[in-house]
Write a protein that holds these residues in place. Structure first.
Motif, PDB file in Angstrom:
ATOM      1  N   ASN A  85      -2.705   5.840 -12.679  1.00 21.36           N
ATOM      2  CA  ASN A  85      -2.384   7.188 -13.174  1.00 21.36           C
ATOM      3  C   ASN A  85      -2.632   8.263 -12.116  1.00 21.36           C
ATOM      4  O   ASN A  85      -3.123   9.354 -12.420  1.00 21.36           O
ATOM      5  N   GLY A  86      -2.311   7.959 -10.891  1.00 24.67           N
ATOM      6  CA  GLY A  86      -2.410   8.954  -9.827  1.00 24.67           C
ATOM      7  C   GLY A  86      -3.796   9.146  -9.246  1.00 24.67           C
ATOM      8  O   GLY A  86      -3.977   9.974  -8.359  1.00 24.67           O
ATOM      9  N   GLU A  87      -4.780   8.386  -9.745  1.00 24.89           N
ATOM     10  CA  GLU A  87      -6.146   8.459  -9.208  1.00 24.89           C
ATOM     11  C   GLU A  87      -6.443   7.190  -8.411  1.00 24.89           C
ATOM     12  O   GLU A  87      -5.916   6.128  -8.741  1.00 24.89           O
TER      13      GLU A  87
ATOM     14  N   GLU B 200      -4.014   2.470  -7.140  1.00 28.17           N
ATOM     15  CA  GLU B 200      -3.988   3.757  -7.823  1.00 28.17           C
ATOM     16  C   GLU B 200      -3.641   3.542  -9.284  1.00 28.17           C
ATOM     17  O   GLU B 200      -2.794   2.713  -9.605  1.00 28.17           O
TER      18      GLU B 200
END
Lengths: 511, 511
Positions: free
Chosen positions: B215-217, B213
């Motif tokens: 940055n949260g993606e 992951e």
């Protein structure tokens, strides 16, 4: 972890209840005419579409990551009025906003604002109605479940520094009032629809920002770019987008969105200044995975993960239960702490045998407030933070089915434009045919001034697109009688029979 | 702030020198055939294209925000070999990697990995060659100026926990070696091209992650998704993408990229194990704005901003000078501190009269290392951290020109596919015609096996696209004689005359 609570998948799905409220976008995009392409940067697969006019996009549970930042591509959207045109971000630095209620009233461009002291603050944005879908009395408004929330880094200038630049707030000021630059629909009293919100001035001076950057990117248009107010730890509505005016004021704004909207009151009661405004966000948490997409999880070790926050306070503890709260285990926080208004990610290792699980999480904030089992019902379904409703249902299997589906969000950007499909010609009932006349002529302002409804040939963009919303007759009746959000009440303008007919019409025409 | 150093815009531009190396993508996209659409999620306006096969995308200075996180849309890309196909992210959780050099060798899927303890770590990724464009000896390789760097939050599992899962590293292990899953070109010895890097095992055990992951993606394909190694504080090349094998090893990898590549040595010298490997990143900082896009800035107050970091150490101070380092002022850090491997944003208020300024910044890390005025030249142009070259030139005017251009990055996603344009038929020189035969036949492996070159009808995707690179004859000669990156040296395989002819051909055919 002992598992006392287990049931079959079907039972769990039936009990989840909100299933019908969550419309996957892909489905809608093909079934519904006139759904607009997604806003720039948004990944369609990661959202549940509640409405496209104005935008109401809920982040899917499975789209949340474990890092404490929600990326632009998955960040929820809730606009009260139609998004201003792209032209307002053509020259961001040229954006100008007025400041009144200060010693030397004036205005600043964004370029000028950027010369004042810069701050970067992490804060959760959450719609007041997040969790509305869980309230059994079915309040009006978008039926958000968990995904009307995200956490971002905001870059801007403190309101305190802006006011100081203009000589400081006038002495009588008690509130900070911000006004959005949305185009207002014609024929409606501006105070009924304008997005103008007030917060206590002390809060405004303490830590609020005028922000132009979100997670290191120029603030996207749909999130209020070029410039929005950030009120750290307060519900989304206070974080006014496209700020065109900022003012310390003696009284709260007279706009409906402030006076009677976003007020917590008993079910059935109308909102007013005597009711608490939706300001500070209460303590809340939920689990996002594994299995947040509803797909099966293989038996064995697993790592539960989720987010927890409390406005202005931060959280000190998160516990997880697999037995509806009979026993709890403390979870671990992971990743950097971005401050008291950000959310924290938490994880908990578990060992799972095949079966059906319902996991819940319960956060405690730094002032000792703990999430309740059940949220207090209130008329509009605001501020839900009960842990029971937010349960994550996990279907654990010994082996995965042979052909696993690709995960959501895996495909390339899918800014789907719906193919207009021919409406099926279902004859309207006699009552509905009467309602059609009410929709077209008798209601004033006319329904079509704000709403899109293919059957009526109306294409208003201020209120929800009715072809997408497909409201039941009860929901229409309630909205027309009492008003919802920017929509005024029509109870004094239409007869009971007319309202009845209108409700039947909208329900039948969008069935 | 006193301004001792000022000059006209033209002088400044001439002195900047690297201007010709920085090709705005928009320009290239229209002038060059065969430039591929941007990788998913990338905003074309925010990059300088160095190459599209394999991707070499530099973040424009003006695309950096002030928050300490670089968004996906603007994050630089540097792939050593062609990006693996989209199919490898169709089922991310099914991705399998092997672990050897441990008590119980085996493999894990990403789903299984996710059950081990989760961590979230912020770290700068920076290409070893970032700043190469500033070295006067014009080293081979992409001429990055400042933008081959970004800072992100990475979610994954510690290598230490992975190795423990397999019973721990074998006793003789001194290094941690990771291997990428890129397809290797046929006809070339695998060790010559495979992306396989080793770092000290202690470092690997200390804080390295296998991450899925960013940055949260979900980790984007072009950044190594589904799974890459994160080596906090180390140069990019060590952060192996698409990890298919992880192994504690007694010796460093025998791959060229480890043995002779990414070694710091004197200009003109060949790399080898006796030279230091590009591991920990040295202390560095630069300013990004205002005026980072080269556009004019209005006189008056302004806020300078930039980023500073030092691998594993964090920074303790950043100073800014407007007089080429004669006097310095200390800048303020803004935003949350994401840890010792992240970068910190800094700002400094200034008051500017009309004129031309050159601002420089100088960071000091927590162990007392300070950026030098000038980087030490080295053969491949690695590790540039001199503050002088990184100057931000700001053109301050009393009033803006009437019609200000929109800022870069303002337009909607522009994943421009270039329109193939007819090549202009310039006759080749006799020498170049001879070189064409070398390109097509005499070199083995054939040039076209790796390179795209329209004139030769070759469409290889392993090495740089020569139609985009447009290398001069000197650059070609150097690359052929000595090898560059994954490209082997051909000095033993071709005669001097053949190399001379080949260089003339590539230069003329891409002019």
């Amino acid at each position: 972890m002992s598992v006392l609570h287990r049931r079959t998948l079907l039972q769990a799905m039936a009990l989840a209840g909100v299933g019908t409220a969550l419309k996957p976008l892909a489905l809608l995009a093909s079934a519904t005419p006139s759904v607009r392409p997604m806003p720039t940067g948004k990944l369609a697969d990661w959202f549940i579409l509640h409405n496209d006019r104005p935008w109401a996009l809920e982040t899917r549970r499975a789209a949340y990551g474990i890092a404490p930042i929600t990326p632009q591509s998955a960040f929820f959207v809730r606009n009260n009025l139609p998004t201003p045109p792209e032209s307002i971000i053509a020259n961001r630095d040229g954006w100008r906003f007025e400041v009144s209620g200060v010693a030397r009233p004036g205005s600043l461009t964004l370029a000028e604002l950027k010369a004042l002291p810069t701050r970067v603050v992490a804060s959760v944005l959450q719609c007041s109605g997040n969790g509305r879908a869980f309230f059994p009395h079915r309040p009006s408004g978008s039926p958000w479940s968990l995904g009307a929330a995200g956490c971002a880094l905001w870059t801007g200038v403190r309101v305190a520094d802006v006011l100081e630049h203009f000589g400081g707030a006038l002495e009588e000021a008690q509130y900070l009032t911000a006004t959005g630059a949305e185009d207002l629909p014609e024929g409606v009293d501006a105070d009924q629809v304008v997005v103008e919100r007030s917060i206590p001035l002390d809060k405004g001076m303490d830590d609020c920002l005028l922000a132009w950057e979100m997670n290191g990117e120029p603030l996207p248009l749909v999130h209020g770019g070029p410039l929005r107010l950030i009120v750290p730890g307060y519900y989304g509505v206070n974080n006014v987008k496209w700020v065109r005016r900022l003012a310390p004021t003696a009284a709260e704004s007279g706009a409906k969105i402030q006076v009677s909207g976003y007020r917590v009151r008993e079910v059935g009661e109308s909102g007013g200044p005597q009711h608490p405004s939706m300001w500070r966000m209460n303590v809340k948490s939920w689990l996002n995975g594994p299995g947040g997409d509803g797909g099966p999880v293989v038996a064995g070790k697993a790592m539960l993960y989720g987010v927890a926050f409390s406005g202005e306070r931060g959280v000190s503890r998160v516990e997880v239960s697999a037995d509806e709260g009979q026993t709890w285990r403390e979870a671990d926080f992971v990743g950097p702490d971005l401050g008291p208004n950000a959310w924290r990610s938490f994880v908990l290792p578990v060992e799972l045998a095949a079966g059906e699980y319902r996991f819940v999480s319960r956060a405690t904030d730094r002032q000792g407030d703990t999430q309740p089992a059940d949220a207090t019902p209130n008329h509009r379904g605001y501020g839900h933070n009960g842990w029971r409703d937010a349960a994550l249902t996990v279907n654990v299997v010994n082996t995965l089915p042979a052909a696993a589906e690709p995960e959501p969000g895996e495909s390339v950007h899918q800014n789907a434009v719906a193919t207009p499909t021919a409406a099926v010609d279902t004859p309207l009932s006699p009552l509905a045919r009467e309602g059609r006349a009410v929709y077209l002529d008798r209601a004033q302002p006319a329904c079509g001034a704000c709403h899109t409804l293919a059957d009526a040939g109306s294409a208003g963009v201020t209120g929800p697109n009715l072809d997408v919303l497909k409201p039941g007759a009860d929901r229409v009746r309630l909205a027309v009688e009492q008003g919802v959000g920017a929509m005024p009440a029509f109870d004094a303008l239409l007869t009971e029979t007319e309202i009845e007919a209108l409700a039947a019409y909208v329900a039948e025409a969008t069935r």
